[in-house]
Write an enzyme that holds these catalytic residues in place. Structure first.
Site, mmCIF file in Angstrom:
data_model
loop_
_atom_site.group_PDB
_atom_site.id
_atom_site.type_symbol
_atom_site.label_atom_id
_atom_site.label_comp_id
_atom_site.label_asym_id
_atom_site.label_seq_id
_atom_site.Cartn_x
_atom_site.Cartn_y
_atom_site.Cartn_z
ATOM 1 N N TYR A 177 0.837 -1.203 0.000
ATOM 2 C CA TYR A 177 0.000 0.000 0.000
ATOM 3 C C TYR A 177 0.871 1.251 0.000
ATOM 4 O O TYR A 177 0.615 2.202 -0.753
ATOM 5 C CB TYR A 177 -0.923 -0.010 1.219
ATOM 6 C CG TYR A 177 -1.743 1.253 1.379
ATOM 7 C CD1 TYR A 177 -2.832 1.511 0.546
ATOM 8 C CD2 TYR A 177 -1.435 2.192 2.358
ATOM 9 C CE1 TYR A 177 -3.587 2.667 0.677
ATOM 10 C CE2 TYR A 177 -2.179 3.355 2.508
ATOM 11 C CZ TYR A 177 -3.255 3.587 1.668
ATOM 12 O OH TYR A 177 -3.990 4.746 1.804
ATOM 13 N N LYS A 181 1.098 4.472 -2.717
ATOM 14 C CA LYS A 181 0.882 5.872 -2.370
ATOM 15 C C LYS A 181 2.128 6.725 -2.597
ATOM 16 O O LYS A 181 2.031 7.915 -2.898
ATOM 17 C CB LYS A 181 0.395 5.981 -0.920
ATOM 18 C CG LYS A 181 -1.064 5.560 -0.762
ATOM 19 C CD LYS A 181 -1.972 6.426 -1.634
ATOM 20 C CE LYS A 181 -3.437 6.166 -1.446
ATOM 21 N NZ LYS A 181 -4.285 7.093 -2.222
ATOM 22 N N THR A 214 -12.430 7.032 7.479
ATOM 23 C CA THR A 214 -13.099 6.563 6.271
ATOM 24 C C THR A 214 -13.327 5.066 6.421
ATOM 25 O O THR A 214 -12.948 4.459 7.423
ATOM 26 C CB THR A 214 -12.251 6.854 5.021
ATOM 27 O OG1 THR A 214 -11.103 5.993 5.032
ATOM 28 C CG2 THR A 214 -11.792 8.307 4.995
#
Length: 326
Positions: A177, A181, A214
């Site tokens: 991940y 990014k 989120t």
């Protein structure tokens, strides 16, 4: 920069066409704020039901909101190309593109339709291709901006592993991940450099939301994973999604935002707060790595930014003019 910048400081977005990827979380709050400011907002996402729900919620909050949903699956390059073709056929320009949607740390390695590791393919490569397909419209935009979302995960030991770019040899969810990014951040900076050299006439800006509430952790590793439980139990450590959206909205709308910069929350090591300039990790400043990543990405995504920049909007090639030569 204005201290404690909020959506109250946003200039009017009347007359601006804005594409936001992602139907929930940060993307939803981006779209809501931009619609409230008068923008013509296109929410782009994979799930039509979630897209319709997002549009309905915005219209409930903003009377006469100019907002619509368009389907696109960032994990399918054919879907990305088709989305770009539809917009080139139906729109005269795009003023702002917000590359926001993401998947985060699935516990087992998954792949996109095209066989790329899911996080790299969705978070980075899908948005790389999307930007290329929309570049002809962006070049016609007024004060055109491309905002690409990175993450605090891009700090520390994040690297671009060209020897195992798709995590086929070793898959560890968080480092993979973080790589995706970091790639997003490097793309934003390299897009500004290449755009300046070629005269594309746009600003490319990176942003990150800090640590925000989120559904990424709940939807990917799962609500009952270690990360999901941390998100649920220590919810008070995560700022609201609307607050996390502020750096993106600042980058997308503020006259003070600058191309080639990186914005994030200004407090507690960039984990929460109001928009401020974020520290660019040393790895993202390795220009030779950024150039190599760009060249590799054009090959993987079968796009050519130079060709895209020269593509007339009335081309009847179904996007083929954007493809790199074999």
């Amino acid at each position: 920069m204005r201290k404690n910048w909020t959506t109250q400081d946003m200039p009017s977005q009347n007359g601006r066409t804005i594409v936001v990827t992602g139907t929930g979380g940060l993307g939803f709050h981006d779209a809501l704020a931009l619609a409230r400011a008068g923008g013509d907002v296109i929410i782009a996402g994979r799930n039509p039901r979630k897209g319709s729900d997002a549009v309905a919620r915005i219209r409930q909050s903003v009377k006469h909101a100019n907002v619509s949903f368009e389907p696109v699956d960032l994990a399918d390059l054919a879907s990305v190309a088709a989305f770009g073709q539809r917009l080139r056929d139906s729109r005269e320009r795009i003023d702002t593109l917000i590359n926001n949607a993401a998947v985060m740390t699935p516990p087992q390695r998954q792949t996109t339709t095209d066989g790329f590791e899911l996080q790299f393919g969705t978070n980075y490569l899908g948005h790389f291709a999307l930007t290329a397909h929309l570049l002809p419209l962006l070049r016609r935009g007024q004060d055109a901006r491309v905002i690409t979302l990175s993450s605090v995960a891009a700090r520390g030991n994040a690297t671009i592993n060209f020897d195992d770019l798709q995590a086929e040899k070793a898959y560890r969810p968080m480092p993979v991940y973080a790589q995706s990014k970091l790639a997003c951040l490097m793309f934003a900076l390299e897009l500004q450099r290449r755009g300046d050299e070629a005269g594309w006439g746009l600003m490319s800006i990176a942003a990150h939301p800090g640590i925000s509430r989120t559904d990424l952790l709940h939807n990917a590793p799962g609500r009952y994973s270690a990360q999901g439980l941390l998100r649920s139990i220590l919810w008070f450590l995560f700022q609201p999604a609307a607050q996390g959206a502020l750096p993106t909205l600042f980058a997308a709308t503020s006259p003070e935002a600058r191309g080639g910069r990186y914005y994030g929350p200004d407090r507690f090591s960039e984990t929460r707060g109001y928009p401020g300039e974020a520290a660019i990790p040393a790895a993202a400043r390795e220009f030779h790595v950024a150039r190599r990543l760009w060249d590799v990405s054009e090959t993987l995504a079968n796009v050519d930014f130079a060709a895209a920049a020269a593509t007339p909007l009335n081309a009847n090639s179904s996007g083929s003019s954007l493809a790199a030569e074999a």
